[in-house]
Design an enzyme around this catalytic site. Sequence first.
Site, PDB file in Angstrom:
ATOM      1  CG  ASP A  29      -2.137   0.798   1.071  1.00  0.00           C
ATOM      2  OD1 ASP A  29      -2.388   1.282  -0.045  1.00  0.00           O
ATOM      3  OD2 ASP A  29      -2.845   0.979   2.071  1.00  0.00           O
ATOM      4  N   GLY A  32       0.304   5.285  -4.511  1.00  0.00           N
ATOM      5  CA  GLY A  32      -0.309   6.546  -4.936  1.00  0.00           C
ATOM      6  C   GLY A  32       0.215   7.706  -4.102  1.00  0.00           C
ATOM      7  NE  ARG A  33      -1.640   6.442   1.059  1.00  0.00           N
ATOM      8  CZ  ARG A  33      -1.908   5.557   2.007  1.00  0.00           C
ATOM      9  NH1 ARG A  33      -1.779   5.883   3.278  1.00  0.00           N
ATOM     10  NH2 ARG A  33      -2.307   4.342   1.684  1.00  0.00           N
ATOM     11  CG  HIS A  46       0.497   1.640  -9.379  1.00  0.00           C
ATOM     12  ND1 HIS A  46       0.212   1.335  -8.069  1.00  0.00           N
ATOM     13  CD2 HIS A  46      -0.599   2.296  -9.854  1.00  0.00           C
ATOM     14  CE1 HIS A  46      -1.001   1.791  -7.767  1.00  0.00           C
ATOM     15  NE2 HIS A  46      -1.506   2.380  -8.832  1.00  0.00           N
ATOM     16  CB  THR A  75     -12.489  -8.889  -5.821  1.00  0.00           C
ATOM     17  OG1 THR A  75     -12.456  -8.797  -4.386  1.00  0.00           O
ATOM     18  CG2 THR A  75     -12.098 -10.292  -6.226  1.00  0.00           C
ATOM     19  CG  ASN A  77      -7.281  -2.974  -6.172  1.00  0.00           C
ATOM     20  OD1 ASN A  77      -6.302  -3.686  -5.987  1.00  0.00           O
ATOM     21  ND2 ASN A  77      -7.647  -2.061  -5.277  1.00  0.00           N
ATOM     22  CD1 TRP A  78     -12.350  -6.199 -10.251  1.00  0.00           C
ATOM     23  CD2 TRP A  78     -11.498  -5.473 -12.188  1.00  0.00           C
ATOM     24  NE1 TRP A  78     -11.674  -7.246 -10.840  1.00  0.00           N
ATOM     25  CE2 TRP A  78     -11.151  -6.833 -12.034  1.00  0.00           C
ATOM     26  CE3 TRP A  78     -11.069  -4.805 -13.338  1.00  0.00           C
ATOM     27  CZ2 TRP A  78     -10.394  -7.535 -12.971  1.00  0.00           C
ATOM     28  CZ3 TRP A  78     -10.315  -5.504 -14.273  1.00  0.00           C
ATOM     29  CH2 TRP A  78      -9.988  -6.850 -14.083  1.00  0.00           C
ATOM     30  NE  ARG A  80      -6.902   0.993  -6.453  1.00  0.00           N
ATOM     31  CZ  ARG A  80      -5.821   1.388  -5.799  1.00  0.00           C
ATOM     32  NH1 ARG A  80      -4.857   1.994  -6.442  1.00  0.00           N
ATOM     33  NH2 ARG A  80      -5.686   1.147  -4.515  1.00  0.00           N
ATOM     34  CB  SER A 205      -7.674  -4.575   2.268  1.00  0.00           C
ATOM     35  OG  SER A 205      -7.577  -3.336   2.920  1.00  0.00           O
TER      36      SER A 205
END
Length: 255
Positions: A29, A32-33, A46, A75, A77-78, A80, A205
Amino acid sequence: MSANLSTLQELPTDLDRSRLPQQVAVIMDGNGRWAKSRGIPRIMGHRRGVDTLKDLLRCCRDWGIPALTAYAFSTENWGRPEEEVEFLMTLFERVLRRERAEMMRENVQIRFVGNLKVLPQSLQDEIAQSLHETRDNRGTQFIVATNYGGRQDIMQACRAIADEVKQGLYSTDEIDEKLFERHLYTAGITHPDLLIRTSGEMRLSNFLLWQLAYAEIYVTQTLWPDFDREAFHQALRAYQQRDRRFGKVEGESSG
Ligand code: FPP
């Protein structure tokens, strides 16, 4: 606390080789940050995350940890943004193609867990090729959770078992944990001893819900792209300080 990278090619001396986790699972995780803090697009995070994962896999080999599971795509993450999902699918495909020769050289056996049937066909083809080529490798086992959800894993196992009962292969009385585990995506893979989650979130998660039942959980504030060998060293130190009782009382501990 900072350690020279070259000193970390070998297992740090303050770790006990005989008490290393046999499998480490990671929730990667904070990509993005990491990117946002540098004012660059999320996808760069990424990309950098792939380098971190590659080094961690190599580190597992160098330090004698037999298996690593990475939560690459859940499952959920779709949900996004479409461009990010597309980028990730293309990234997985490219990384698999690019790294295959290296995996062969380093004796890595790759496995995938999750519902792969709905992934883009070109990615499914790369997955099939990687599985095929690395199937006889006996070095580090690298398990990639792709379109994986713990609840979905349990549900699909239930459906498969119900179907087999219906076919008369066995009765409901014969359903035990061992039989159930043989129907999970992770069939034949040992359960993780240690779960590492980066970037500070205290959640599972929907990752390996059944399989993590007795895993030690280590959460670090470090963002995934910054999770280096020294950070892994600290996670293993914390792991070795835990008293793993598996629900028993002191003195009966088995690990
Ligand atoms: C979470 O960070 C990261 C992901 C959803 C993707 C992780 C995937 C990789 C590192 C590539 C792995 C590649 C292969 C082939 C296994 P985030 O975007 O949720 O970060 P944030 O919480 O800071 O937004």
